[in-house]
Design an enzyme around this catalytic site. Sequence first.
Site, PDB file in Angstrom:
ATOM      1  N   HIS A 145     -17.899  28.510 -33.800  1.00 49.55           N
ATOM      2  CA  HIS A 145     -16.892  28.201 -32.768  1.00 49.55           C
ATOM      3  C   HIS A 145     -16.487  26.736 -32.799  1.00 49.55           C
ATOM      4  O   HIS A 145     -16.094  26.180 -31.778  1.00 49.55           O
ATOM      5  CB  HIS A 145     -17.408  28.554 -31.361  1.00 49.55           C
ATOM      6  CG  HIS A 145     -18.047  29.902 -31.263  1.00 49.55           C
ATOM      7  ND1 HIS A 145     -17.350  31.046 -30.934  1.00 49.55           N
ATOM      8  CD2 HIS A 145     -19.331  30.304 -31.499  1.00 49.55           C
ATOM      9  CE1 HIS A 145     -18.174  32.082 -30.940  1.00 49.55           C
ATOM     10  NE2 HIS A 145     -19.381  31.662 -31.293  1.00 49.55           N
ATOM     11  N   SER A 202       1.585   6.482 -43.267  1.00 49.75           N
ATOM     12  CA  SER A 202       2.601   6.799 -42.274  1.00 49.75           C
ATOM     13  C   SER A 202       3.732   5.784 -42.392  1.00 49.75           C
ATOM     14  O   SER A 202       3.487   4.619 -42.681  1.00 49.75           O
ATOM     15  CB  SER A 202       1.982   6.735 -40.876  1.00 49.75           C
ATOM     16  OG  SER A 202       2.996   6.547 -39.912  1.00 49.75           O
ATOM     17  N   LYS A 215      -2.630   4.339 -40.463  1.00 47.65           N
ATOM     18  CA  LYS A 215      -2.949   5.736 -40.784  1.00 47.65           C
ATOM     19  C   LYS A 215      -3.155   6.021 -42.261  1.00 47.65           C
ATOM     20  O   LYS A 215      -2.547   5.422 -43.137  1.00 47.65           O
ATOM     21  CB  LYS A 215      -1.834   6.652 -40.245  1.00 47.65           C
ATOM     22  CG  LYS A 215      -1.819   6.646 -38.721  1.00 47.65           C
ATOM     23  CD  LYS A 215      -1.091   7.836 -38.176  1.00 47.65           C
ATOM     24  CE  LYS A 215      -1.925   9.077 -38.324  1.00 47.65           C
ATOM     25  NZ  LYS A 215      -1.164  10.253 -37.960  1.00 47.65           N
ATOM     26  N   GLU A 217      -3.173  19.121 -46.216  1.00 49.25           N
ATOM     27  CA  GLU A 217      -2.273  19.838 -45.303  1.00 49.25           C
ATOM     28  C   GLU A 217      -1.295  20.721 -46.069  1.00 49.25           C
ATOM     29  O   GLU A 217      -0.989  21.840 -45.656  1.00 49.25           O
ATOM     30  CB  GLU A 217      -1.494  18.842 -44.437  1.00 49.25           C
ATOM     31  CG  GLU A 217      -2.352  18.128 -43.404  1.00 49.25           C
ATOM     32  CD  GLU A 217      -1.565  17.017 -42.728  1.00 49.25           C
ATOM     33  OE1 GLU A 217      -1.173  17.205 -41.569  1.00 49.25           O
ATOM     34  OE2 GLU A 217      -1.322  15.976 -43.359  1.00 49.25           O
TER      35      GLU A 217
END
Length: 457
Positions: free
Chosen positions: A155, A276, A282, A289
Amino acid sequence: MSQIRGRFQKDADKKVAEFTASIPFDWRLYPYDITGSIAHARMLAKQGIISADEAQIIIEGLASIRKEIEQGKFQFKTDLEDIHMNIEARLIEKVGEVGGKLHTARSRNDQVALDLRLFAREAIKDTLLRLKDLQRALLNLAEANRDVVMPGYTHLQRAQPVLLAHHLVAYFEMLQRDIDRFKDCLKRTDVLPLGSGAVAGVAHNIDREFLAKELDFSQISQNSMDAVSDRDFVVEYEAAASIGMMHLSRLAEEIILWSSAEFDFIELDDTYASASSIMPQKKNPDVAELIRGKTGRVYGHLVALLTTMKALPLSYNRDMQEDKEGFLDTVDTLLSCLEILAGMLGALRVKAENTARAAKQGYILATDLADYLVKKGEAFRHAHEIVGKLVSYAVKKGKSLNELSLKEYQGFSPLFGNDVYSITVESSLSARNSTGGTAPVQVNKALSSARAILEGK
Ligand code: ARG
């Protein structure tokens, strides 16, 4: 007018020709089309259907067309519809009338089925190699981090400590099943459809066994109608690819999570991360992704083809031309994701101090505490309840389990003794010594058997 429009008075409308053409994508089948045609010409000559000289001229013509395409000199024409007609038209242009004999005892229906199977066979072999490369990258990372401890999650909550190597070998296992699926798919792909004609078979004295040998097929299709209309092997590749991508997407997701400041378990190499455009601090996991994101198109191609094939009457229908773009894209996508992911794993850095710290936090040894009471005679259900209360008490006091005094422990059960303090992450790990568990002994065994599988032992 194209050479097959004998019964027509008019050429196809330009828009219609563009709408129906497959050449914008099926040109990629040219090596298979030419290989298939060369085998077919040899067979025709062997059977005396064309002469040996004619076959020689055809074969040389085809070989020179292959060169033209490879050198980018070939002009693909939309009004010639597909790769088969483009090559045949060029052959006739080059060698004259005799080129028109190549299509004897053959239809585009068995020809396209052949091309697709030859392509699929190569694709499966490439896929198997790339799957193994990714397995190797996983195993290298696991072996290099044999002792690294991390939380095991259920979980997405910290559940029990595990070895990072154990976590990584879980993916090795998934990929091994993927390998088995593609190998299985290969068996059903490796079937020669040529010699089925348009639908009913061929009215010439052909030799299909010879064709199978020339093209290295282990089986020959047994029903001409099935052979020209079966695309199961493409569906199977796409299904296996979808399952494979599902696996890759899970690993990609973990890489994304682990590289976040919240987890901070790994550091991606700069070459596999993006910056970024606005936030200078970043380091984005775009590559992972995109692997996660590309899973969508692969599932999409599977559903698209299943839908295209649904309820198609026998045998060949033009709907089936829709098989190609999705198939080609599935193969391209899967192969590139496998390659990129392997590279990313090879370059990432594990932050073992952080994973170990996380493995100690969050009352992660609560199950071990319950097991401790069970070993002292308590029933598991009751032990579970006792430890539940104990954890709730510790949370309230803001203490970790090993910060509780023996007195506090004994307030919950008289079975607690001083040895309760010897429950550690290490003891928790080595206690899980069941086959397939995370005990270092088991994980080392798993690593060596994975290595043996990889080296083909
Ligand atoms: N371009 C067609 C395809 O990709 C080749 C087969 C065409 N056969 C036909 N009878 N029109 O499926």
